[in-house]
Design a protein around this motif. Sequence first.
Motif, PDB file in Angstrom:
ATOM      1  N   ILE A  32      35.858  35.772  34.506  1.00  0.00           N
ATOM      2  CA  ILE A  32      37.825  36.370  35.481  1.00  0.00           C
ATOM      3  C   ILE A  32      38.581  35.315  35.143  1.00  0.00           C
ATOM      4  CG2 ILE A  32      38.670  37.433  36.917  1.00  0.00           C
ATOM      5  CD1 ILE A  32      36.493  38.255  38.399  1.00  0.00           C
ATOM      6  N   PRO A  33      39.629  35.117  33.809  1.00  0.00           N
ATOM      7  CA  PRO A  33      40.351  34.575  33.587  1.00  0.00           C
ATOM      8  C   PRO A  33      41.347  34.112  34.937  1.00  0.00           C
ATOM      9  CG  PRO A  33      40.393  35.635  31.717  1.00  0.00           C
ATOM     10  CD  PRO A  33      39.573  36.220  32.993  1.00  0.00           C
ATOM     11  N   LEU A  34      41.758  33.294  35.377  1.00  0.00           N
ATOM     12  CA  LEU A  34      42.603  32.976  36.739  1.00  0.00           C
ATOM     13  C   LEU A  34      44.143  31.936  36.315  1.00  0.00           C
ATOM     14  CD1 LEU A  34      40.766  32.671  40.180  1.00  0.00           C
ATOM     15  CD2 LEU A  34      41.912  34.633  38.825  1.00  0.00           C
ATOM     16  N   VAL A  35      45.430  32.442  35.603  1.00  0.00           N
ATOM     17  CA  VAL A  35      46.260  31.434  35.481  1.00  0.00           C
ATOM     18  C   VAL A  35      47.201  31.417  36.684  1.00  0.00           C
ATOM     19  CG1 VAL A  35      47.862  31.158  33.648  1.00  0.00           C
ATOM     20  CG2 VAL A  35      45.483  32.289  33.364  1.00  0.00           C
TER      21      VAL A  35
ATOM     22  N   ARG B 285      52.408  30.062  44.259  1.00  0.00           N
ATOM     23  CA  ARG B 285      52.014  30.383  45.513  1.00  0.00           C
ATOM     24  C   ARG B 285      50.586  30.390  45.342  1.00  0.00           C
ATOM     25  NH1 ARG B 285      57.469  31.484  45.197  1.00  0.00           N
ATOM     26  NH2 ARG B 285      58.767  31.084  46.124  1.00  0.00           N
ATOM     27  N   MET B 286      50.583  32.253  45.749  1.00  0.00           N
ATOM     28  CA  MET B 286      49.040  32.948  45.938  1.00  0.00           C
ATOM     29  C   MET B 286      48.833  33.749  44.849  1.00  0.00           C
ATOM     30  SD  MET B 286      47.200  30.774  47.876  1.00  0.00           S
ATOM     31  CE  MET B 286      46.026  31.386  47.422  1.00  0.00           C
ATOM     32  N   GLU B 287      49.431  33.620  43.629  1.00  0.00           N
ATOM     33  CA  GLU B 287      49.698  34.417  43.025  1.00  0.00           C
ATOM     34  C   GLU B 287      48.682  34.112  41.785  1.00  0.00           C
ATOM     35  OE1 GLU B 287      52.959  37.901  41.025  1.00  0.00           O
ATOM     36  OE2 GLU B 287      53.180  36.616  41.357  1.00  0.00           O
ATOM     37  N   VAL B 288      48.326  34.526  40.368  1.00  0.00           N
ATOM     38  CA  VAL B 288      47.586  34.300  39.626  1.00  0.00           C
ATOM     39  C   VAL B 288      47.639  35.373  38.219  1.00  0.00           C
ATOM     40  CG1 VAL B 288      45.876  32.551  40.863  1.00  0.00           C
ATOM     41  CG2 VAL B 288      44.914  34.674  40.259  1.00  0.00           C
ATOM     42  N   TYR B 289      47.336  35.000  37.352  1.00  0.00           N
ATOM     43  CA  TYR B 289      47.874  36.469  35.807  1.00  0.00           C
ATOM     44  C   TYR B 289      46.128  36.107  35.838  1.00  0.00           C
ATOM     45  CZ  TYR B 289      52.837  35.245  34.901  1.00  0.00           C
ATOM     46  OH  TYR B 289      53.781  34.815  35.783  1.00  0.00           O
ATOM     47  N   THR B 290      45.300  37.540  35.616  1.00  0.00           N
ATOM     48  CA  THR B 290      44.185  37.949  35.835  1.00  0.00           C
ATOM     49  C   THR B 290      43.823  39.244  34.671  1.00  0.00           C
ATOM     50  OG1 THR B 290      42.069  37.823  36.821  1.00  0.00           O
ATOM     51  CG2 THR B 290      43.830  39.082  37.634  1.00  0.00           C
ATOM     52  N   ALA B 291      42.493  39.350  35.089  1.00  0.00           N
ATOM     53  CA  ALA B 291      42.316  40.144  33.860  1.00  0.00           C
ATOM     54  C   ALA B 291      40.448  40.058  33.976  1.00  0.00           C
ATOM     55  CB  ALA B 291      42.582  40.636  32.700  1.00  0.00           C
ATOM     56  N   VAL B 292      39.845  40.846  34.092  1.00  0.00           N
ATOM     57  CA  VAL B 292      38.062  41.110  34.515  1.00  0.00           C
ATOM     58  C   VAL B 292      37.450  41.364  33.125  1.00  0.00           C
ATOM     59  CG1 VAL B 292      36.649  42.266  35.557  1.00  0.00           C
ATOM     60  CG2 VAL B 292      38.553  41.410  36.838  1.00  0.00           C
ATOM     61  N   TYR B 293      36.679  40.687  32.612  1.00  0.00           N
ATOM     62  CA  TYR B 293      35.709  41.073  30.761  1.00  0.00           C
ATOM     63  C   TYR B 293      34.151  40.855  31.119  1.00  0.00           C
ATOM     64  CZ  TYR B 293      39.954  39.332  28.987  1.00  0.00           C
ATOM     65  OH  TYR B 293      42.007  39.815  28.515  1.00  0.00           O
TER      66      TYR B 293
ATOM     67  N   PHE C 271      34.547  32.252  37.456  1.00  0.00           N
ATOM     68  CA  PHE C 271      36.551  32.299  37.230  1.00  0.00           C
ATOM     69  C   PHE C 271      36.822  30.982  36.541  1.00  0.00           C
ATOM     70  CE2 PHE C 271      35.660  34.630  41.314  1.00  0.00           C
ATOM     71  CZ  PHE C 271      36.617  35.737  41.181  1.00  0.00           C
ATOM     72  N   VAL C 272      37.698  31.669  35.862  1.00  0.00           N
ATOM     73  CA  VAL C 272      37.737  30.355  34.533  1.00  0.00           C
ATOM     74  C   VAL C 272      38.832  29.641  34.767  1.00  0.00           C
ATOM     75  CG1 VAL C 272      35.833  30.367  33.405  1.00  0.00           C
ATOM     76  CG2 VAL C 272      38.254  31.431  33.010  1.00  0.00           C
ATOM     77  N   GLY C 273      40.188  28.739  34.672  1.00  0.00           N
ATOM     78  CA  GLY C 273      41.674  28.599  34.517  1.00  0.00           C
ATOM     79  C   GLY C 273      42.032  28.144  36.021  1.00  0.00           C
ATOM     80  N   ASP C 274      43.210  27.480  35.990  1.00  0.00           N
ATOM     81  CA  ASP C 274      43.728  26.663  36.978  1.00  0.00           C
ATOM     82  C   ASP C 274      43.834  26.889  38.127  1.00  0.00           C
ATOM     83  OD1 ASP C 274      45.587  27.695  35.488  1.00  0.00           O
ATOM     84  OD2 ASP C 274      47.175  26.418  35.130  1.00  0.00           O
ATOM     85  N   GLY C 275      44.321  28.699  38.086  1.00  0.00           N
ATOM     86  CA  GLY C 275      43.785  29.472  38.692  1.00  0.00           C
ATOM     87  C   GLY C 275      43.088  28.995  39.721  1.00  0.00           C
ATOM     88  N   ALA C 276      41.695  28.939  39.274  1.00  0.00           N
ATOM     89  CA  ALA C 276      40.886  28.607  39.680  1.00  0.00           C
ATOM     90  C   ALA C 276      40.377  27.730  40.697  1.00  0.00           C
ATOM     91  CB  ALA C 276      39.064  28.631  39.241  1.00  0.00           C
TER      92      ALA C 276
END
Length: 226
Positions: free
Chosen positions: A113-116, A120-128, A159-164
Motif C-alpha cells: 500500500i503506497p502512502l504519499v 496534515r493527516m491526508e495521504v494519496y493511496t491505493a491498495v495493490y 506500507f511504503v512512501g513518505d506518508g508511512a
Amino acid sequence: MKILYLETSSKNCSVAISDDEKLLCVAEEVSENYKQSESLHSFVEWALEGAELSIKDIDVVCLGKGPGSYTGLRIGAASAKGFCYGLHIPLVAVNSLESMKETFLVQNYDLVIPLVDARRMEVYTAVYDGISGNELSPTEAKVLDETSFQEFNDKKILFVGDGAKKAKEILQLPDAEFNEDIYPSAQYLVKKTLEKIKNKDFEDIAYFEPFYLKEFHGVKKKKSEE
C-alpha cells in the motif's frame, strides 16, 4: 523502442530511459525543496548521455501522472508534452503509485500500500495485491485515523512512501510493516508503460492533464464582474 520516463510527482525528480524492457540509464535525486524546475532537463540530458542516445532517438515519452505535488506534476506534464510535440511521438501516462510497489512484489506480503504524504493527516493511496501487483482499491485521497485500513487487519501489509511515517504513528495494525524512504521513480514505470504501448493506450497530448486527484488550493481568483 527507446522510451523516456519522467517522474516529477514527489520530492524525487526522476528520469529514466529504456530500450523496451531493458533499463539503460536513471538520473534522479530526492530533494526536500522539490527541484524539478531546475533539475528535470539536466537529468534528461544526463540520462541521454548515459544511454548514449540523443533526444531524437526517443520513440515514446512516459510520464508518471500523479497523484502528488501539483507544481511537480505541472512541470513534468509540460516537459513531456514539449518532447512529444517536438519529436512527433506518443505520450503514455502511468499512475505514479504504480512505481512505488514494483520492487516489493512477491516478497511474502499480501498487500503493498503506497502512502504519499498529502499534508496534515491526508495521504494519496491505493491498495495493490502483493503477488500480482493488481490494483485492489483505486487511488484516493484518504484522511488517516485509527480505523484506516482495518478491513485488511488479517493481511500481511507493507506500507511504503513518505506518508508511512505518520501512518505508523496512528494506524492500529500491529503486524504491518512500514518503509518510509520510498518515492515514485521513473525506473519502475517500465512494465506498465510497455503494457500501455502494446494496447495503444496513448494520451491525447493536447488535452492531457496530470492526475491531480484534488483541486489545487492556492490564491483565490477574483470573480469576474458581469
